[in-house]
Design an enzyme around this catalytic site. Structure first.
Site, PDB file in Angstrom:
ATOM      1  N   ASP A 340       0.818  -1.211   0.000  1.00 11.67           N
ATOM      2  CA  ASP A 340       0.000   0.000   0.000  1.00 11.67           C
ATOM      3  C   ASP A 340       0.853   1.263   0.000  1.00 11.67           C
ATOM      4  OD1 ASP A 340      -1.309  -2.280   1.594  1.00 11.67           O
ATOM      5  OD2 ASP A 340      -3.018  -1.011   1.117  1.00 11.67           O
ATOM      6  N   LYS A 341       0.257   2.351  -0.491  1.00 11.75           N
ATOM      7  CA  LYS A 341       0.935   3.635  -0.428  1.00 11.75           C
ATOM      8  C   LYS A 341       0.690   4.306   0.927  1.00 11.75           C
ATOM      9  CE  LYS A 341       1.114   8.317  -2.261  1.00 11.75           C
ATOM     10  NZ  LYS A 341       0.569   9.311  -3.207  1.00 11.75           N
TER      11      LYS A 341
END
Length: 701
Positions: A340-341
Site C-alpha cells: 500500500d501507499k
C-alpha cells in the site's frame, strides 16, 4: 479532486459472503494507522532485525507433498535406465535457469541440459525426488500417452498436460526436468515460473514414423544427455530416400545442436553396402556453452537483499528513487509483492549489481524520502512475485459508528462482525489499491488498452492528469494538449521518475505506435505486466460477485475446485483444478472454500455453468473475444491462474479503545464510549486487508 464515483459504484456492487450488519469507521487516517509487515516463506516477519548474514533467501525447501524426504542422492554416481546398444557416457551437469523454447506460437520454458550415466546399477532418481503418489500419476500419464500413440489414436484438442506442481528450488527443478526426459524420452518437460508441466513430445512421435521406436527412444535420450564428443548411430539403412528423410528431420529440428553424416556400415562385404547415419554434437555449440559457463562464473552477478520500510510512499516511486541513488535501473530491483501507499510497510527486496556496502552508504540520504533499509546482506539470486507466505497487519479504525437506523449496541456489533469473518471468511476480491482508487484513470483501463494493442491510447491514459492544479498535473495536461514530450519533461518534477523515463523515451522515438511501444519498454517487465494483471483482476472481482449472487455459498455443477489444499492460492496448477460434476454436487463432495475462479490468461479453463458464459460475454463486451492474453510487441505473456473465492484471516486479535471525554460519537448511545478499534491479523499472499475489513464492517472505503 473529484470523488471517484465510478470506482465506488463498481466496488459497492460487489456482494458479501457474511450476513451480519457491520458498522462504520475510518481507516488510514494516517499512515501509522495502517502497518503492513511482509511474512517471508519461512513464516518470519521481515521487520525483525537480524545480526547474521542471511544467504539464499530464494532457497526454500520443497513442499512436503512435492518431494518425499529420502536419502540424499550422490548425483555424481547416478545412472538412469539405459537399454541402448549404443552406450553414451555423459557428464553430470545442471542448468541454473530455464531456457526459452518456442513451440508453435506459445513461448514456454524448457530445460535442455540433462544428466545420464550408464552403470550396472539402476537407480530410479524420480523415486527419490517425487513422492509415491506423484510418481504413480506421472507413470500413468506416460502410459496413457504411449497407449494412445500405440493405438494410433489422435490426441484431440489441446495437447494433454500433467503438472508436478510448484517446485521452488531451481536445482530440484533442473534434476526433475532431466530425470523425466531420460526415463520418458517421448515426453517433454516445460517450466512455467516454478511449475513443471509434462507434455507429449510430438517430435518423438514424428521421428517414430521414420525409424523404429527403439531408435527414437535412445536418440532423444542421447540428445538430452549432451555428452561432448559422443555420437549416436541409427540402424543400417539401404534406402537412400529414407536416409534423406531422416537427415532432413534431424537437421530441421535439431540442426543448431547436432550434425548428421552417412557412412558405410563397418565390415560389410557386398555390392550394395548398408549405410548408417551418425549424429554428432556440433563442436561450436560445445565451445560456446563452455565459454558461456566460464564467463558466467567470472562475471557472477552481485545480489543484495534488504528490508525496505517506507511511509506514505508508492512502491514504484520508492524503487525509482533508490535506483537513481544507486545508479541502477528500476528493473534491477525484485520483490515478492506490492504494498500500500498510504501506510507504513515493511517488505523484502533484492537489488542486483549493488554491494551491501554501497546500499548502506545511502541509508541517511533516503530517510528524507520516508524510507529506511536494514537487514542488508548478500544473497545468490533475486526475488520473484509471490515469494512470500503472506502479510501481517496492524490497523487502527477510528470514528466508529453504527450503521444507519441500527438500534443495537455498537460494541456487540463490532464483536459480532469480527467473529463472523473469523469463522466464515471473506470474499477474496482484489483490493481497490490494485486499480488506483481515487484517480481519474484506473490501472485496469490501461491494461485493457495494452491487451488490445492500443499503445498510443495506453500512453495517454497513463499521462492523464487529475483535477488538481499542481506541477505534476499541469505537466500532464500540457502533454495531452500538445504531445510535446520535450516540453513536458521540462515541466515534470524530478521526483516523478516513471513519468520522466516515459517522456524521455517518447522524446526520442516519437508519439507514433512504434514510438509508444518503445516508451513502454522504458518500464521494467513487472510494471508493464502489472497493468494487464489489473484488468484481469477487475474481471475476477466481477466474476466472483456474479458467482455468489447466482448460486450462493454452495458448490454446484460446473464449478472449478482446487484439489490441492496446501497449495499456493494463485499458483494452482491446472492438474489440481477439477470440474464439479452433477453427482458431486448432489453428494456435497466439495466445500465452498475449495471453489476457484480463473484469473484471465491463455492457459486457463472457464467454469461450465452460468459463470463461464458470463466470462465469454464480458470479454466480448470489452472487445477481447479473440484475445490470447499475449502482447508480443511488449513481450507480455499472461498464462493466467486460479484464485479461491473465499479466504480467512489468521491470528486475529483486537482491542476496543474507549473515549476519555464526554463527547460521544454520532450514532452511539450513552455508555458506548468507543472511539477506536485496534485489530491485527495475518492474510495469505495476494489477499487484501481492505477487503477483509470491508467484509467485517460492511462498508466501502
Amino acid at each position: 479532486m473529484e470523488e471517484d464515483t465510478d470506482f465506488r459504484i463498481r466496488f459497492s456492487s460487489l456482494c458479501f459472503i457474511t450476513e451480519h450488519v457491520g458498522f462504520h469507521g475510518t481507516i488510514k487516517s494516517s499512515p501509522s494507522d495502517f502497518v503492513v509487515i511482509e511474512i517471508d516463506e519461512q513464516g518470519q516477519l521481515v521487520n525483525k532485525a537480524t545480526d547474521e548474514p542471511i544467504d539464499n533467501i530464494h532457497k526454500v525447501l520443497p513442499e512436503p507433498n512435492k518431494f518425499a524426504k529420502k536419502t540424499k542422492l550422490d548425483l555424481q554416481n547416478v545412472s538412469f535406465e539405459e537399454g541402448s546398444n549404443q552406450e553414451v557416457n555423459t557428464s553430470v551437469g545442471f542448468p541454473n535457469n530455464d531456457q526459452n523454447h518456442q513451440t508453435g506460437s506459445e513461448k514456454e520454458d524448457i530445460i535442455d541440459d540433462g544428466i545420464s550415466k550408464c552403470e550396472e546399477e539402476k537407480v530410479d532418481i524420480l523415486g527419490s525426488l517425487l513422492d509415491k503418489k506423484m510418481n504413480e500419476l506421472l507413470s500413468q500419464f506416460a502410459s496413457d500417452i504411449k497407449e494412445k500413440w500405440d493405438s494410433k489414436t489422435e490426441l484431440i484438442g489441446a495437447s494433454p498436460e500433467f503438472s508436478l506442481g510448484t517446485i521452488l528450488d531451481k536445482n530440484q527443478r533442473a534434476i526433475l526436468h532431466s530425470a523425466i526426459r531420460q526415463k520418458f524420452p517421448f515426453l517433454i518437460t516445460v517450466g512455467r515460473n516454478s511449475e513443471i508441466v509434462v507434455k507429449p513430445n510430438l517430435e518423438y512421435k514424428e521421428l517414430c514414423h521414420l525409424v523404429s521406436e527403439e531408435e527414437a527412444f535412445h536418440f532423444f535420450k542421447y540428445l538430452d544427455a549432451k555428452k561432448e564428443n559422443s555420437k549416436f548411430t541409427f540402424k543400417p539403412d539401404t534406402n537412400k530416400d529414407h536416409r534423406k528423410a531422416v537427415h532432413h528431420f534431424v537437421n530441421k529440428k535439431f540442426g543448431n545442436l547436432v550434425e548428421t553424416k552417412s557412412f558405410p556400415e563397418p565390415n560389410y562385404n557386398g555390392d550394395n553396402p548398408n549405410i548408417v547415419i551418425t549424429v554428432r554434437f556440433r563442436e561450436k555449440a560445445h565451445k560456446h556453452r563452455k565459454k558461456s559457463l566460464l564467463e558466467c562464473q567470472e562475471r557472477k552477478v552481485i545480489y543484495t537483499a534488504f528490508t525496505l520500510r517506507k511511509e506514505n510512499l508508492e512502491m514504484f516511486e520508492a524503487i525509482g528513487f533508490l535506483a537513481i541513488k544507486l545508479g541502477v535501473i528500476p528493473s534491477d530491483f525484485s520483490y515478492a509483492g506490492l504494498k500500500d501507499k498510504k501506510a507504513i510497510t515493511y517488505q523484502a527486496m533484492v537489488v542486483k549489481k549493488v554491494t551491501p556496502e554501497r546500499l548502506k552508504n545511502i541509508e541517511k540520504e533516503i530517510e528524507k524520502k520516508r524510507m529506511n533499509v536494514f537487514n542488508i546482506r548478500s544473497v545468490d539470486d533475486s526475488l520473484r512475485l509471490g515469494q512470500l507466505k503472506g502479510n501481517h497487519f496492524d490497523i487502527v479504525i477510528r470514528n466508529l459508528k453504527k450503521q444507519v437506523n441500527d438500534s443495537a449496541n455498537l460494541r456487540e456489533r463490532i464483536l459480532e462482525a469480527i467473529e463472523n469473518v473469523k469463522n466464515k471468511g471473506f470474499v477474496n476480491y482484489y483490493g481497490p489499491q490494485r486499480f488506483g482508487m481515487g484517480r481519474k484513470v484506473h490501472t485496469d483501463q490501461i491494461g485493457l488498452a495494452l491487451l488490445k494493442s492500443e499503445m498510443v491510447k495506453a500512453i495517454k491514459l497513463f499521462l492523464t492528469p487529475e483535477d488538481m492544479d499542481d506541477p505534476v498535473n499541469r505537466a500532464k495536461k500540457y502533454f495531452l494538449q500538445t504531445e510535446d514530450a520535450k516540453g513536458t519533461l521540462s515541466l515534470m518534477p524530478e521526483f516523478k521518475v516513471r513519468e520522466r523515463v516515459l517522456l524521455e523515451s517518447l522524446h526520442r522515438f516519437g508519439m507514433t505506435e512504434e514510438g509508444c511501444i518503445q516508451a513502454w519498454f522504458s518500464f521494467p517487465h513487472s510494471m508493464r505486466i502489472f497493468y494487464v494483471h489489473a484488468y484481469s483482476s477487475k474481471i475476477w472481482n466481477e466474476a466472483a460477485s456474479y458467482r455468489l449472487t447466482s448460486y450462493g455459498p454452495r458448490v454446484v455443477e460446473g464449478d472449478l475446485v482446487c484439489l490441492d489444499e496446501g497449495g499456493d492460492d494463485e499458483h494452482v496448477p491446472s492438474s489440481k483444478v477439477h470440474l464439479v460434476t452433477e453427482e458431486e454436487e448432489s453428494a456435497n463432495t466439495y466445500a465452498m472454500h475449495q471453489v476457484v475462479l480463473p484469473v484471465l490468461g491463455y492457459n486457463i479453463q472457464h467454469p461450465k455453468n452460468k459463470v463461464g458464459q458470463w466470462y465469454q460475454e464480458t470479454l466480448s463486451r470489452d472487445g477481447l473475444q479473440t484475445c490470447r492474453f499475449k502482447v508480443p510487441a511488449l513481450k507480455l505473456n499472461v498464462p493466467g491462474c486460479y484464485r479461491k473465492i473465499l479466504k480467512q484471516p489468521h491470528n486475529v486479535s483486537y482491542q476496543l479503545i474507549e473515549e476519555d471525554i464526554d463527547v460521544k460519537a454520532e450514532g452511539s448511545h450513552m455508555g458506548e464510549a468507543i472511539s477506536s478499534l485496534l485489530i491485527s491479523f495475518d492474510l495469505d499472499a495476494s489477499c487484501y486487508a481492505t477487503i477483509c475489513l470491508r467484509e467485517i464492517m460492511k462498508h466501502d472505503f
